[in-house]
Design a protein around this motif. Structure first.
Motif, PDB file in Angstrom:
ATOM      1  N   GLY A 197       8.274 -46.897 -40.476  1.00  0.00           N
ATOM      2  CA  GLY A 197       8.251 -47.922 -39.218  1.00  0.00           C
ATOM      3  C   GLY A 197       7.234 -49.198 -39.485  1.00  0.00           C
ATOM      4  O   GLY A 197       6.940 -49.862 -38.408  1.00  0.00           O
ATOM      5  N   GLY A 198       6.702 -49.168 -40.695  1.00  0.00           N
ATOM      6  CA  GLY A 198       5.807 -50.194 -40.873  1.00  0.00           C
ATOM      7  C   GLY A 198       6.471 -51.832 -40.534  1.00  0.00           C
ATOM      8  O   GLY A 198       5.934 -52.552 -39.847  1.00  0.00           O
ATOM      9  N   LEU A 199       7.783 -52.170 -41.137  1.00  0.00           N
ATOM     10  CA  LEU A 199       8.306 -53.392 -40.588  1.00  0.00           C
ATOM     11  C   LEU A 199       8.555 -53.316 -39.520  1.00  0.00           C
ATOM     12  O   LEU A 199       8.565 -54.545 -38.842  1.00  0.00           O
ATOM     13  CB  LEU A 199       9.443 -53.385 -41.858  1.00  0.00           C
ATOM     14  CG  LEU A 199      10.442 -54.504 -41.428  1.00  0.00           C
ATOM     15  CD1 LEU A 199       9.738 -56.154 -41.825  1.00  0.00           C
ATOM     16  CD2 LEU A 199      11.886 -54.486 -42.210  1.00  0.00           C
ATOM     17  N   LEU A 255       1.731 -46.476 -34.863  1.00  0.00           N
ATOM     18  CA  LEU A 255       2.035 -47.563 -34.574  1.00  0.00           C
ATOM     19  C   LEU A 255       3.772 -48.146 -34.157  1.00  0.00           C
ATOM     20  O   LEU A 255       3.912 -48.848 -33.592  1.00  0.00           O
ATOM     21  CB  LEU A 255       1.817 -48.606 -36.076  1.00  0.00           C
ATOM     22  CG  LEU A 255       0.367 -48.581 -36.601  1.00  0.00           C
ATOM     23  CD1 LEU A 255       0.471 -49.330 -37.671  1.00  0.00           C
ATOM     24  CD2 LEU A 255      -0.496 -49.278 -35.439  1.00  0.00           C
ATOM     25  N   ALA A 256       4.430 -47.486 -35.053  1.00  0.00           N
ATOM     26  CA  ALA A 256       6.053 -47.673 -34.502  1.00  0.00           C
ATOM     27  C   ALA A 256       6.348 -46.961 -33.613  1.00  0.00           C
ATOM     28  O   ALA A 256       6.852 -47.770 -32.716  1.00  0.00           O
ATOM     29  CB  ALA A 256       6.719 -46.972 -35.703  1.00  0.00           C
ATOM     30  N   LEU A 257       5.837 -45.927 -33.182  1.00  0.00           N
ATOM     31  CA  LEU A 257       6.271 -45.254 -31.974  1.00  0.00           C
ATOM     32  C   LEU A 257       5.543 -46.038 -30.582  1.00  0.00           C
ATOM     33  O   LEU A 257       6.539 -46.262 -29.486  1.00  0.00           O
ATOM     34  CB  LEU A 257       5.642 -43.915 -31.692  1.00  0.00           C
ATOM     35  CG  LEU A 257       5.975 -43.167 -30.205  1.00  0.00           C
ATOM     36  CD1 LEU A 257       7.595 -43.062 -30.172  1.00  0.00           C
ATOM     37  CD2 LEU A 257       5.534 -41.546 -30.458  1.00  0.00           C
ATOM     38  N   ASP A 258       4.427 -46.680 -30.792  1.00  0.00           N
ATOM     39  CA  ASP A 258       3.847 -47.496 -29.822  1.00  0.00           C
ATOM     40  C   ASP A 258       4.667 -48.572 -29.641  1.00  0.00           C
ATOM     41  O   ASP A 258       4.968 -49.007 -28.383  1.00  0.00           O
ATOM     42  CB  ASP A 258       2.482 -47.826 -30.215  1.00  0.00           C
ATOM     43  CG  ASP A 258       1.735 -48.823 -29.129  1.00  0.00           C
ATOM     44  OD1 ASP A 258       1.716 -48.211 -28.034  1.00  0.00           O
ATOM     45  OD2 ASP A 258       1.485 -49.686 -29.384  1.00  0.00           O
ATOM     46  N   ALA A 259       5.205 -49.268 -30.685  1.00  0.00           N
ATOM     47  CA  ALA A 259       5.806 -50.441 -30.635  1.00  0.00           C
ATOM     48  C   ALA A 259       7.293 -50.399 -29.865  1.00  0.00           C
ATOM     49  O   ALA A 259       7.891 -51.010 -29.238  1.00  0.00           O
ATOM     50  CB  ALA A 259       6.122 -51.197 -31.768  1.00  0.00           C
ATOM     51  N   ALA A 260       8.126 -49.053 -30.358  1.00  0.00           N
ATOM     52  CA  ALA A 260       9.203 -48.869 -29.788  1.00  0.00           C
ATOM     53  C   ALA A 260       9.000 -48.358 -28.232  1.00  0.00           C
ATOM     54  O   ALA A 260      10.190 -48.309 -27.632  1.00  0.00           O
ATOM     55  CB  ALA A 260       9.539 -47.406 -30.613  1.00  0.00           C
ATOM     56  N   ARG A 261       7.939 -48.107 -27.719  1.00  0.00           N
ATOM     57  CA  ARG A 261       7.839 -47.781 -26.337  1.00  0.00           C
ATOM     58  C   ARG A 261       7.949 -48.981 -25.278  1.00  0.00           C
ATOM     59  O   ARG A 261       7.924 -48.741 -24.164  1.00  0.00           O
ATOM     60  CB  ARG A 261       6.591 -46.995 -25.865  1.00  0.00           C
ATOM     61  CG  ARG A 261       6.858 -45.293 -26.456  1.00  0.00           C
ATOM     62  CD  ARG A 261       5.339 -44.746 -26.457  1.00  0.00           C
ATOM     63  NE  ARG A 261       5.542 -43.260 -26.343  1.00  0.00           N
ATOM     64  CZ  ARG A 261       4.571 -42.324 -26.560  1.00  0.00           C
ATOM     65  NH1 ARG A 261       3.548 -42.927 -26.791  1.00  0.00           N
ATOM     66  NH2 ARG A 261       5.035 -41.136 -26.662  1.00  0.00           N
ATOM     67  N   GLN A 262       7.571 -49.956 -26.053  1.00  0.00           N
ATOM     68  CA  GLN A 262       7.470 -51.503 -25.213  1.00  0.00           C
ATOM     69  C   GLN A 262       8.796 -51.994 -24.615  1.00  0.00           C
ATOM     70  O   GLN A 262       9.787 -51.576 -25.423  1.00  0.00           O
ATOM     71  CB  GLN A 262       7.032 -52.362 -26.158  1.00  0.00           C
ATOM     72  CG  GLN A 262       5.671 -51.988 -26.834  1.00  0.00           C
ATOM     73  CD  GLN A 262       4.395 -51.344 -25.760  1.00  0.00           C
ATOM     74  OE1 GLN A 262       4.371 -52.297 -24.827  1.00  0.00           O
ATOM     75  NE2 GLN A 262       3.820 -50.505 -26.051  1.00  0.00           N
TER      76      GLN A 262
END
Length: 339
Positions: A197-199, A255-262
């Motif tokens: 999930g970094g990218l 970090l990826a999960l936080d971005a995915a929740r947006q």
């Protein structure tokens, strides 16, 4: 929970501009996507009503993948902070992150020790050694290589980088979205493959700032992010895919999960058969040889329902082709030369 901000992306952009290759993009005719990427499978020919489609040719980046961006940002930031140890840097990787770390370390005159699982392609191992890295192959999965890397860090004091789970790595990857936004005015959607999930975290963070939706694409049997979204927290998942060498993370990052929740983020899955077909189609019709992790993104637009992503009429889409560290010999059975 860790969060990545647009300010992190901007700082990374300022730090690495001029040290990585500018993004190349290529428009793809809409007919290519409307016919499920030039052809039918089992008599199927689906219509997809999207508008413009562009390929972001990030496989042309240094070391053959987007990973060079995060690695350069990570090592340069530590150089600027005076926190690079004499023992150098170390990383566990399926291959691409190790290549990027070795490349960035050599640019900064730093030693790199790279731990790989046995599934890492031989082409990546050879390239790592050519970059001067100390290559150590441990375990059948990335998680085992990561454990060995942690032990090495503890005993040597080497600076531990990560294939994807670090804000500097994700922010560096997010600089790719800054270039896409600058190069493709009016973009609606960016489609990107997801492993750990970094990218994705970097791209989604920058995309959200610009009002662009992100489609996160995973193999159906390597669904770390999709499972984390479903569970509401990062969870371990089994990994089994043709793209396991790059997308085989057992667990997505916070970090990826936080971005995915947006808002504006869609998580979708594709089967291996469609990943393989998309990769072959890229070669047959565009003479582009990418790794399976890259064709996973394209498969989101070409896979049959219920898989993938269905764009709306007139939607302008960028598909990130993220890496090309692959052995292309299995592509030779395609359409061939029509001279």
């Amino acid at each position: 929970m860790q969060q990545l901000t647009y300010d992190d992306i901007k700082a990374a952009t300022d730090r690495i501009t001029g040290h990585v290759r500018p993004l190349a993009i290529a428009p793809i005719d809409s007919e290519t996507v409307r016919t499920a990427h030039l052809g039918t499978v089992g008599g199927r020919s689906e219509e997809a009503p999207c508008g413009e489609v562009w390929f972001a040719l990030e496989f042309m980046q240094h070391t053959g993948s987007f990973k060079a961006r995060g690695a350069r940002n990570f090592i340069q930031a530590h150089r600027e902070a005076g926190t690079l140890p004499d023992s150098g840097v170390t990383i566990a990787s399926g291959g691409n992150a190790g290549l990027a770390c070795a490349w960035a370390a050599r640019q900064q005159g730093v030693r790199a020790t790279v731990f790989l699982p046995t599934v890492a392609p031989a082409v990546k191992v050879a390239k790592l050694r050519a970059l001067g890295a100390d290559v150590r192959i441990v375990g059948a999965e990335y998680a085992e290589a990561l454990e060995a890397c942690a032990e090495f860090t503890a005993t040597t004091g080497a600076l531990a980088s990560h294939a994807y789970d670090h804000p500097l790595i994700a922010a560096g990857a997010g600089t790719l979205m800054e270039e896409i936004h600058a190069r493709i005015p009016g973009l609606d959607t960016v489609v990107v493959s997801v492993g750990g999930g970094g990218l994705f975290a970097g791209v989604a963070t920058a995309a959200r700032h610009h009002g662009i939706r992100t489609v996160a694409v995973e193999p159906e049997n390597c669904r770390a992010l999709n499972a984390a979204v479903e569970a509401g927290r990062p969870v371990d998942v089994p990994v089994d895919s043709v793209a396991i060498d790059s997308l085989g993370a057992r667990r997505a990052t916070a970090l990826a999960l936080d971005a995915a929740r947006q808002d504006g983020v869609h998580s979708v899955l594709v089967p291996d058969s469609e990943i393989v077909r998309a990769r072959q189609a890229l070669w047959d019709h565009h003479r582009v040889a990418v790794e399976h992790a890259a064709s996973t993104a394209l498969a989101a637009l070409t896979a049959p329902a219920p898989y993938g992503y269905r764009p709306s009429s007139g939607e302008k889409i960028a598909v990130v082709l993220c890496g090309a560290n692959t052995d292309p010999s299995d592509l030779a059975s395609g359409l061939g030369d029509h001279s």
